[in-house]
Scaffold this motif. Sequence first.
Motif, PDB file in Angstrom:
ATOM      1  N   GLN A  18      17.099  -4.189 -29.652  1.00 20.86           N
ATOM      2  CA  GLN A  18      15.938  -3.771 -29.059  1.00 20.86           C
ATOM      3  C   GLN A  18      14.798  -4.676 -29.265  1.00 20.86           C
ATOM      4  O   GLN A  18      14.961  -5.392 -30.181  1.00 20.86           O
ATOM      5  CB  GLN A  18      15.464  -2.577 -29.784  1.00 20.86           C
ATOM      6  CG  GLN A  18      14.312  -1.679 -29.254  1.00 20.86           C
ATOM      7  CD  GLN A  18      15.034  -1.036 -27.816  1.00 20.86           C
ATOM      8  OE1 GLN A  18      16.132  -0.923 -27.759  1.00 20.86           O
ATOM      9  NE2 GLN A  18      13.796  -0.880 -26.868  1.00 20.86           N
ATOM     10  N   TRP A  19      13.956  -4.881 -28.181  1.00 21.96           N
ATOM     11  CA  TRP A  19      12.663  -5.660 -28.303  1.00 21.96           C
ATOM     12  C   TRP A  19      11.911  -5.442 -29.823  1.00 21.96           C
ATOM     13  O   TRP A  19      11.657  -4.091 -30.195  1.00 21.96           O
ATOM     14  CB  TRP A  19      11.635  -5.477 -27.181  1.00 21.96           C
ATOM     15  CG  TRP A  19      12.358  -5.673 -25.924  1.00 21.96           C
ATOM     16  CD1 TRP A  19      12.639  -4.966 -24.998  1.00 21.96           C
ATOM     17  CD2 TRP A  19      12.846  -7.060 -25.574  1.00 21.96           C
ATOM     18  NE1 TRP A  19      13.067  -5.466 -23.731  1.00 21.96           N
ATOM     19  CE2 TRP A  19      13.561  -6.923 -24.156  1.00 21.96           C
ATOM     20  CE3 TRP A  19      13.027  -8.317 -26.106  1.00 21.96           C
ATOM     21  CZ2 TRP A  19      14.124  -7.713 -23.358  1.00 21.96           C
ATOM     22  CZ3 TRP A  19      13.487  -9.286 -25.195  1.00 21.96           C
ATOM     23  CH2 TRP A  19      14.158  -9.089 -23.856  1.00 21.96           C
ATOM     24  N   THR A  20      11.460  -6.471 -30.528  1.00 18.76           N
ATOM     25  CA  THR A  20      10.760  -6.313 -31.601  1.00 18.76           C
ATOM     26  C   THR A  20       9.446  -7.042 -31.567  1.00 18.76           C
ATOM     27  O   THR A  20       9.616  -8.383 -30.862  1.00 18.76           O
ATOM     28  CB  THR A  20      11.356  -6.697 -33.139  1.00 18.76           C
ATOM     29  OG1 THR A  20      10.638  -6.647 -33.917  1.00 18.76           O
ATOM     30  CG2 THR A  20      12.019  -8.031 -33.021  1.00 18.76           C
ATOM     31  N   THR A  21       8.468  -6.695 -31.973  1.00 21.64           N
ATOM     32  CA  THR A  21       7.075  -7.495 -32.031  1.00 21.64           C
ATOM     33  C   THR A  21       6.901  -7.853 -33.377  1.00 21.64           C
ATOM     34  O   THR A  21       5.688  -8.124 -33.686  1.00 21.64           O
ATOM     35  CB  THR A  21       5.963  -6.669 -31.099  1.00 21.64           C
ATOM     36  OG1 THR A  21       6.107  -5.255 -31.719  1.00 21.64           O
ATOM     37  CG2 THR A  21       6.056  -6.807 -29.876  1.00 21.64           C
ATOM     38  N   LEU A  22       7.741  -8.079 -34.107  1.00 26.05           N
ATOM     39  CA  LEU A  22       7.655  -8.644 -35.650  1.00 26.05           C
ATOM     40  C   LEU A  22       6.708  -7.482 -36.269  1.00 26.05           C
ATOM     41  O   LEU A  22       6.929  -6.416 -36.417  1.00 26.05           O
ATOM     42  CB  LEU A  22       7.471  -9.925 -35.582  1.00 26.05           C
ATOM     43  CG  LEU A  22       8.423 -10.944 -34.573  1.00 26.05           C
ATOM     44  CD1 LEU A  22       7.811 -12.253 -34.602  1.00 26.05           C
ATOM     45  CD2 LEU A  22       9.736 -10.724 -35.087  1.00 26.05           C
TER      46      LEU A  22
ATOM     47  N   GLN B  65       7.799  -5.560 -46.559  1.00 19.76           N
ATOM     48  CA  GLN B  65       7.303  -4.448 -45.969  1.00 19.76           C
ATOM     49  C   GLN B  65       6.087  -4.806 -45.121  1.00 19.76           C
ATOM     50  O   GLN B  65       5.282  -5.782 -45.492  1.00 19.76           O
ATOM     51  CB  GLN B  65       6.711  -3.341 -47.120  1.00 19.76           C
ATOM     52  CG  GLN B  65       7.684  -2.748 -48.017  1.00 19.76           C
ATOM     53  CD  GLN B  65       8.699  -2.031 -47.177  1.00 19.76           C
ATOM     54  OE1 GLN B  65       8.245  -1.182 -46.191  1.00 19.76           O
ATOM     55  NE2 GLN B  65       9.935  -2.073 -47.593  1.00 19.76           N
ATOM     56  N   PRO B  66       5.895  -4.131 -43.976  1.00 22.88           N
ATOM     57  CA  PRO B  66       6.535  -2.979 -43.490  1.00 22.88           C
ATOM     58  C   PRO B  66       7.835  -3.126 -42.816  1.00 22.88           C
ATOM     59  O   PRO B  66       8.533  -2.197 -42.323  1.00 22.88           O
ATOM     60  CB  PRO B  66       5.764  -2.211 -42.578  1.00 22.88           C
ATOM     61  CG  PRO B  66       5.144  -3.623 -41.990  1.00 22.88           C
ATOM     62  CD  PRO B  66       4.734  -4.564 -42.900  1.00 22.88           C
ATOM     63  N   GLY B  67       8.311  -4.385 -42.671  1.00 23.04           N
ATOM     64  CA  GLY B  67       9.493  -4.739 -41.621  1.00 23.04           C
ATOM     65  C   GLY B  67       9.124  -5.311 -40.418  1.00 23.04           C
ATOM     66  O   GLY B  67       8.225  -5.904 -40.272  1.00 23.04           O
ATOM     67  N   THR B  68      10.062  -5.105 -39.474  1.00 21.38           N
ATOM     68  CA  THR B  68       9.894  -5.566 -38.030  1.00 21.38           C
ATOM     69  C   THR B  68       9.658  -4.455 -37.140  1.00 21.38           C
ATOM     70  O   THR B  68      10.460  -3.526 -37.468  1.00 21.38           O
ATOM     71  CB  THR B  68      11.107  -6.524 -37.687  1.00 21.38           C
ATOM     72  OG1 THR B  68      10.721  -7.192 -36.571  1.00 21.38           O
ATOM     73  CG2 THR B  68      12.129  -5.959 -37.464  1.00 21.38           C
ATOM     74  N   TYR B  69       8.679  -4.494 -36.429  1.00 22.65           N
ATOM     75  CA  TYR B  69       8.519  -3.232 -35.208  1.00 22.65           C
ATOM     76  C   TYR B  69       9.450  -3.351 -34.439  1.00 22.65           C
ATOM     77  O   TYR B  69       9.531  -4.316 -33.386  1.00 22.65           O
ATOM     78  CB  TYR B  69       7.198  -3.491 -35.177  1.00 22.65           C
ATOM     79  CG  TYR B  69       6.544  -2.138 -34.516  1.00 22.65           C
ATOM     80  CD1 TYR B  69       6.128  -0.801 -35.225  1.00 22.65           C
ATOM     81  CD2 TYR B  69       6.387  -1.925 -32.943  1.00 22.65           C
ATOM     82  CE1 TYR B  69       5.936   0.099 -34.322  1.00 22.65           C
ATOM     83  CE2 TYR B  69       6.060  -0.882 -32.258  1.00 22.65           C
ATOM     84  CZ  TYR B  69       5.783   0.305 -33.010  1.00 22.65           C
ATOM     85  OH  TYR B  69       5.384   1.527 -32.300  1.00 22.65           O
TER      86      TYR B  69
ATOM     87  N   VAL C  50      18.231   0.386 -35.046  1.00 21.50           N
ATOM     88  CA  VAL C  50      17.253  -0.420 -34.073  1.00 21.50           C
ATOM     89  C   VAL C  50      16.142   0.989 -33.616  1.00 21.50           C
ATOM     90  O   VAL C  50      15.781   0.990 -32.601  1.00 21.50           O
ATOM     91  CB  VAL C  50      17.917  -0.733 -32.825  1.00 21.50           C
ATOM     92  CG1 VAL C  50      18.464  -2.094 -33.579  1.00 21.50           C
ATOM     93  CG2 VAL C  50      18.957   0.122 -32.381  1.00 21.50           C
ATOM     94  N   GLY C  51      16.147   1.900 -34.425  1.00 22.71           N
ATOM     95  CA  GLY C  51      15.288   2.873 -33.939  1.00 22.71           C
ATOM     96  C   GLY C  51      13.860   2.601 -33.681  1.00 22.71           C
ATOM     97  O   GLY C  51      13.369   1.574 -34.820  1.00 22.71           O
ATOM     98  N   THR C  52      13.010   3.174 -33.195  1.00 25.92           N
ATOM     99  CA  THR C  52      11.675   2.606 -32.859  1.00 25.92           C
ATOM    100  C   THR C  52      10.781   2.923 -34.283  1.00 25.92           C
ATOM    101  O   THR C  52      10.983   3.854 -35.059  1.00 25.92           O
ATOM    102  CB  THR C  52      10.913   3.593 -31.739  1.00 25.92           C
ATOM    103  OG1 THR C  52      11.658   3.427 -30.616  1.00 25.92           O
ATOM    104  CG2 THR C  52       9.373   3.444 -31.534  1.00 25.92           C
ATOM    105  N   GLY C  53       9.859   1.848 -34.282  1.00 24.42           N
ATOM    106  CA  GLY C  53       9.050   1.805 -35.742  1.00 24.42           C
ATOM    107  C   GLY C  53       9.335   0.798 -36.480  1.00 24.42           C
ATOM    108  O   GLY C  53      10.344  -0.185 -36.336  1.00 24.42           O
ATOM    109  N   TYR C  54       8.755   0.332 -37.586  1.00 26.40           N
ATOM    110  CA  TYR C  54       9.187  -0.509 -38.512  1.00 26.40           C
ATOM    111  C   TYR C  54      10.510  -0.041 -39.129  1.00 26.40           C
ATOM    112  O   TYR C  54      10.749   0.800 -39.811  1.00 26.40           O
ATOM    113  CB  TYR C  54       8.072  -0.523 -39.656  1.00 26.40           C
ATOM    114  CG  TYR C  54       6.829  -1.168 -39.306  1.00 26.40           C
ATOM    115  CD1 TYR C  54       6.724  -2.403 -38.874  1.00 26.40           C
ATOM    116  CD2 TYR C  54       5.615  -0.217 -38.962  1.00 26.40           C
ATOM    117  CE1 TYR C  54       5.592  -3.031 -38.279  1.00 26.40           C
ATOM    118  CE2 TYR C  54       4.439  -1.121 -38.644  1.00 26.40           C
ATOM    119  CZ  TYR C  54       4.382  -2.290 -38.384  1.00 26.40           C
ATOM    120  OH  TYR C  54       3.244  -2.998 -37.728  1.00 26.40           O
ATOM    121  N   GLN C  55      11.387  -1.402 -39.395  1.00 28.50           N
ATOM    122  CA  GLN C  55      12.538  -1.404 -39.930  1.00 28.50           C
ATOM    123  C   GLN C  55      12.735  -2.697 -40.887  1.00 28.50           C
ATOM    124  O   GLN C  55      12.398  -3.514 -40.443  1.00 28.50           O
ATOM    125  CB  GLN C  55      13.693  -1.531 -38.950  1.00 28.50           C
ATOM    126  CG  GLN C  55      13.672   0.099 -37.600  1.00 28.50           C
ATOM    127  CD  GLN C  55      13.986   1.164 -38.198  1.00 28.50           C
ATOM    128  OE1 GLN C  55      14.776   1.256 -39.567  1.00 28.50           O
ATOM    129  NE2 GLN C  55      13.924   2.392 -37.651  1.00 28.50           N
TER     130      GLN C  55
END
Length: 371
Positions: A242-246, A273-277, A312-317
């Motif tokens: 999934q696309w991530t905007t870091l 934290q918070p991870g990659t968005y 790869v669920g939406t949100g910070y991981q």
Amino acid sequence: MHGKSKARQRGAVAVVTAISLVMLLGFAALAIDIGNLLVARNELQNAADAAALAGAPCLFQRTQCGNATATAPDWSSATQKASGFATASSSNKVQGAAIKFTQIASGYWNVTGAPGKLQAVPFTPGANDLPAIQVTMTKSTANANGGIPVYLAGILGVSSLSAAAIATAVVSRPGYVGPRGLFPVAISKCLYDNYWNTSTNSPKQATSTAPLSGQTVNQTPNTPYVFQISSAYQANGCEAGQWTTLTSQQNDVPFVRGLIAGQNADSLGIGSQPGTYIQPGEKNTLFTAVDNCSANGDHSCEYETVPVVNSVGTGYQPVVAFACVRILKADNGSKPYILVQMSNQPDKCQAANSGGVGPNYGAITPPRLVQ
């Protein structure tokens, strides 16, 4: 009597003056010769640092080291590279003279600082023990480099001075990646578990020409598997990317396109934290941008470092690793995908502005000094 007293006084003054001159010359010698010694010591350190950094990349297979088929760590190639650089008259000079003698050692260095010395091979490395090259340079009358000449210290019986410098450089797998070092696609860890051989730290090899289950691209036997990365809307969790905007939550196509072009200014670390968005949506037009820079395009994004996440669920991981992938092409159709292979080529998979220590997923850090 009075005249004799004056003569004695003049003689005493002459003695005191002579002693004072010796002391003054001694202080001048300290100021000039010790200053020159410090300059030479700094030049030695710079030369040792440069030689260690020149040799360390060759600990891993690199075309420019002539060891593309070597088994890492390649102690011999790294030692030869460091030694050749150290004694090259055009690269390393101390007080205007080329270095003629240097000592090169190889082994493992523990980045936690314990035991704080190079562990010579054979040695069983732990998680924090990294392959290293150590360069020791000494300017002394005891070797071909010669001593450091003196100017005024000779009056104190000193004919030359000595100085030494030590530099140790390591290469590791990244624990963090800084600006311009990451491609804006996050990949699930289970995908890497499927296609990465952890026992050999290399991509798994295809055994037939048949496409992977649920995919359409044929394989080439005895080469790394090719697999299609599709969004979570099109693929199950283990095949999804999934696309991530870091670290940014900016959810628009132009911003992500800029990240594809290497314009990101973020740093990410394993477990930070918070991870990659993780972005929502497919953003189909971005697949065309990826194809344009892939191996099918101008090659500018053919080899990239990507963050690996458990979901790869939406949100910070949280990031669990950084991996190197070779991007073959991308397709913007009814089911858009990016076609990739895992890669472990150190001359292609160096993550910009990276450091620390992380799992071996093919990506590598630039060489860095630890001593």
